[in-house]
Design an enzyme around this catalytic site. Structure first.
Site, PDB file in Angstrom:
ATOM      1  N   GLU A  60       0.830  -1.206   0.000  1.00  0.00           N
ATOM      2  CA  GLU A  60       0.000   0.000   0.000  1.00  0.00           C
ATOM      3  C   GLU A  60       0.858   1.246   0.000  1.00  0.00           C
ATOM      4  OE1 GLU A  60      -1.988  -0.504   3.868  1.00  0.00           O
ATOM      5  OE2 GLU A  60      -0.389   0.671   4.802  1.00  0.00           O
ATOM      6  N   HIS A  62       0.190   5.774   1.054  1.00  0.00           N
ATOM      7  CA  HIS A  62      -0.722   6.784   1.614  1.00  0.00           C
ATOM      8  C   HIS A  62       0.124   8.002   1.939  1.00  0.00           C
ATOM      9  CE1 HIS A  62       1.140   4.785   4.998  1.00  0.00           C
ATOM     10  NE2 HIS A  62       0.458   3.675   4.770  1.00  0.00           N
ATOM     11  N   HIS A  66       5.036   6.337   8.345  1.00  0.00           N
ATOM     12  CA  HIS A  66       5.218   5.340   9.395  1.00  0.00           C
ATOM     13  C   HIS A  66       6.637   5.439   9.931  1.00  0.00           C
ATOM     14  CE1 HIS A  66       1.621   3.112   8.385  1.00  0.00           C
ATOM     15  NE2 HIS A  66       2.070   2.671   7.241  1.00  0.00           N
ATOM     16  N   HIS A 100       4.904   0.308   0.273  1.00  0.00           N
ATOM     17  CA  HIS A 100       5.570  -0.496   1.302  1.00  0.00           C
ATOM     18  C   HIS A 100       4.839  -1.805   1.546  1.00  0.00           C
ATOM     19  CE1 HIS A 100       2.889   2.363   3.321  1.00  0.00           C
ATOM     20  NE2 HIS A 100       2.669   1.444   4.240  1.00  0.00           N
ATOM     21  N   CYS A 114       4.865   0.028  14.916  1.00  0.00           N
ATOM     22  CA  CYS A 114       4.621   1.008  13.859  1.00  0.00           C
ATOM     23  C   CYS A 114       3.866   2.193  14.447  1.00  0.00           C
ATOM     24  CB  CYS A 114       3.815   0.360  12.739  1.00  0.00           C
ATOM     25  SG  CYS A 114       3.379   1.528  11.433  1.00  0.00           S
TER      26      CYS A 114
HETATM   27 MN    MN Z   1       1.013   1.675   5.606  1.00  0.00          MN
END
Ligand code: MN
Length: 148
Positions: A60, A62, A66, A100, A114
């Site tokens: 994914e 975004h 992270h 990632h 995370c």
């Molecule tokens: Mn992610």
């Protein structure tokens, strides 16, 4: 407040693991435990993910970032168009919009903390064309095929 760690189960007191749907094209054999959530003046969510041997996390990207700390085991991570060996203790920054995925492809569980912003955008997943473009790099194709 303290919540004790169970080092056999890799669980924490008062934290219920969330098991994702199995055998999805998007992820496989992943559990998430939310350890801290938007407390006091820290608008963050701090999670522990564990990928079982042979499994993988979502592929994914975004806008939100992270910060990741590998806590258990070893495997590989795709970050952007780079494949990295990762193991216990490694620190990983995933910048905005970097593709990632984490894979437990070393025969042992891969567990990681995370950190994310409590207010964040939803992930999106690669289109066929985007995945094909990433696969032009042989090491990325090998990673996605579980052969890193
Ligand atoms: Mn992610």
């Amino acid at each position: 407040m303290i919540r004790k760690f169970d080092r056999e189960a890799y669980r924490w007191e008062g934290v219920a693991p969330h098991v994702y749907k199995q055998d999805s094209a998007v992820f496989r054999d992943v559990t998430k435990q939310v350890l801290f959530e938007d407390e006091g003046d820290l608008p963050v969510q701090f999670r522990y993910f564990q990928v079982e041997p042979g499994g993988w996390s979502s592929f994914e990207h975004h806008e939100h970032m992270h910060m990741v700390v590998i806590f258990r085991g070893e495997g590989h991570a795709l970050i952007g168009d780079e494949v990295h060996e990762v193991r216990e203790g490694d620190l990983i920054t995933i910048p905005p919009w970097a593709w990632h995925q984490f894979r437990a492809d070393r025969g042992v569980p891969l567990g990681f903390f995370c950190l994310v912003n409590a207010r964040r955008d939803a992930p999106s997943y690669p289109t066929e064309a985007e995945e094909a473009a990433l696969r032009e790099k042989p090491e990325v194709a090998a990673f996605l095929d579980g052969k890193a």
